[in-house]
Every structure is written in structure tokens, then in C-alpha cells.
Write a protein that holds these residues in place. Structure first.
Motif, PDB file in Angstrom:
ATOM      1  N   GLN A   6       0.779  -1.241   0.007  1.00  0.00           N
ATOM      2  CA  GLN A   6       0.038  -0.030   0.037  1.00  0.00           C
ATOM      3  C   GLN A   6       0.775   1.356  -0.136  1.00  0.00           C
ATOM      4  N   ASN A   7       2.214   1.098   0.287  1.00  0.00           N
ATOM      5  CA  ASN A   7       2.907   2.388   0.471  1.00  0.00           C
ATOM      6  C   ASN A   7       3.911   2.599  -0.855  1.00  0.00           C
ATOM      7  N   ILE A   9       5.519   3.479  -4.009  1.00  0.00           N
ATOM      8  CA  ILE A   9       5.591   4.852  -5.161  1.00  0.00           C
ATOM      9  C   ILE A   9       6.329   4.612  -6.085  1.00  0.00           C
ATOM     10  N   ASN A  66       8.468   2.344  -0.274  1.00  0.00           N
ATOM     11  CA  ASN A  66       7.529   3.468   0.407  1.00  0.00           C
ATOM     12  C   ASN A  66       8.312   4.972   0.424  1.00  0.00           C
ATOM     13  N   GLN A  67       8.120   5.841   1.028  1.00  0.00           N
ATOM     14  CA  GLN A  67       8.531   7.216   1.002  1.00  0.00           C
ATOM     15  C   GLN A  67      10.037   7.368   1.439  1.00  0.00           C
ATOM     16  N   TYR A  99       3.353   8.430  -8.488  1.00  0.00           N
ATOM     17  CA  TYR A  99       2.032   7.898  -8.358  1.00  0.00           C
ATOM     18  C   TYR A  99       2.343   7.229  -7.066  1.00  0.00           C
ATOM     19  N   GLN A 100       0.997   7.071  -6.507  1.00  0.00           N
ATOM     20  CA  GLN A 100       0.624   5.974  -5.504  1.00  0.00           C
ATOM     21  C   GLN A 100      -0.011   4.701  -5.917  1.00  0.00           C
TER      22      GLN A 100
END
Length: 103
Positions: A6-7, A9, A66-67, A99-100
């Protein structure tokens, strides 16, 4: 969707090299891609393309866990040296979109 995915990127980048610098940008991007794959465990995918009809145009698709992984990529020595220090000055255009992942 799992907590792990879900994280994610995704990064899509489109570049245009300045005239006469296509081969140099290509070679430096190959070096950068190899460094990312070898030294960035948070990088899930790094694919670089060069337009067959217009060799000055490049397209990159990247995925980060993730970020924090994306931040680590941008802060890495190889990114700072190869991309920021050597490639960006040779570009006429640079567009980067983040984009996510959708569920």
C-alpha cells in the motif's frame, strides 16, 4: 492490498537530452541504474528506456517500497553524483511524476 504494497511509490520520468549529449546521458543512466539495483534495497523496479525514433528522449519507470526508500534513493551518493551532478546539466527538458499504487 497488503500493508507492504500500500505504500509503494512509482516514479515516471521523461527527459530530453541536449543536442549532442544523447550518448553521454545514456551511458550515465546505465551506470545510475546499475548502482540503484546494487545499493538500494528499497527499490523494487528501475527500468530505463531510450526512444528508438528520437534518441534524445528517455523514459524511466521506477518503484520504491515507500517514501523512505524514495528519499534514500534521492539522497544516495550515486544519485547525487550521476543524476544531479552529471546528467541534469545535460538535459533540455525534465519531467518527473510520482504515483501511488491503487488498491
Amino acid at each position: 492490498m497488503s500493508a507492504e504494497t500500500q505504500n509503494i511509490i512509482a516514479v515516471a520520468a521523461e527527459w530530453r537530452a541536449q543536442p549532442g549529449h544523447e550518448a553521454t546521458v545514456r551511458q550515465l543512466m546505465l551506470q545510475a541504474a546499475e548502482a540503484v539495483r546494487q545499493h538500494e534495497p528499497g527499490n523494487l523496479l528501475y527500468v530505463a528506456h531510450q526512444d528508438a525514433a528520437d534518441p534524445a528522449r528517455f523514459f524511466f519507470y521506477e518503484q520504491y517500497a515507500n517514501q523512505a526508500a524514495l528519499d534514500a534513493h534521492r539522497d544516495s551518493a550515486h544519485y547525487q553524483e550521476l543524476v544531479v551532478g552529471q546528467i541534469v546539466p545535460l538535459l533540455a527538458e525534465r519531467k518527473v511524476t510520482f504515483y501511488q499504487l491503487l488498491a
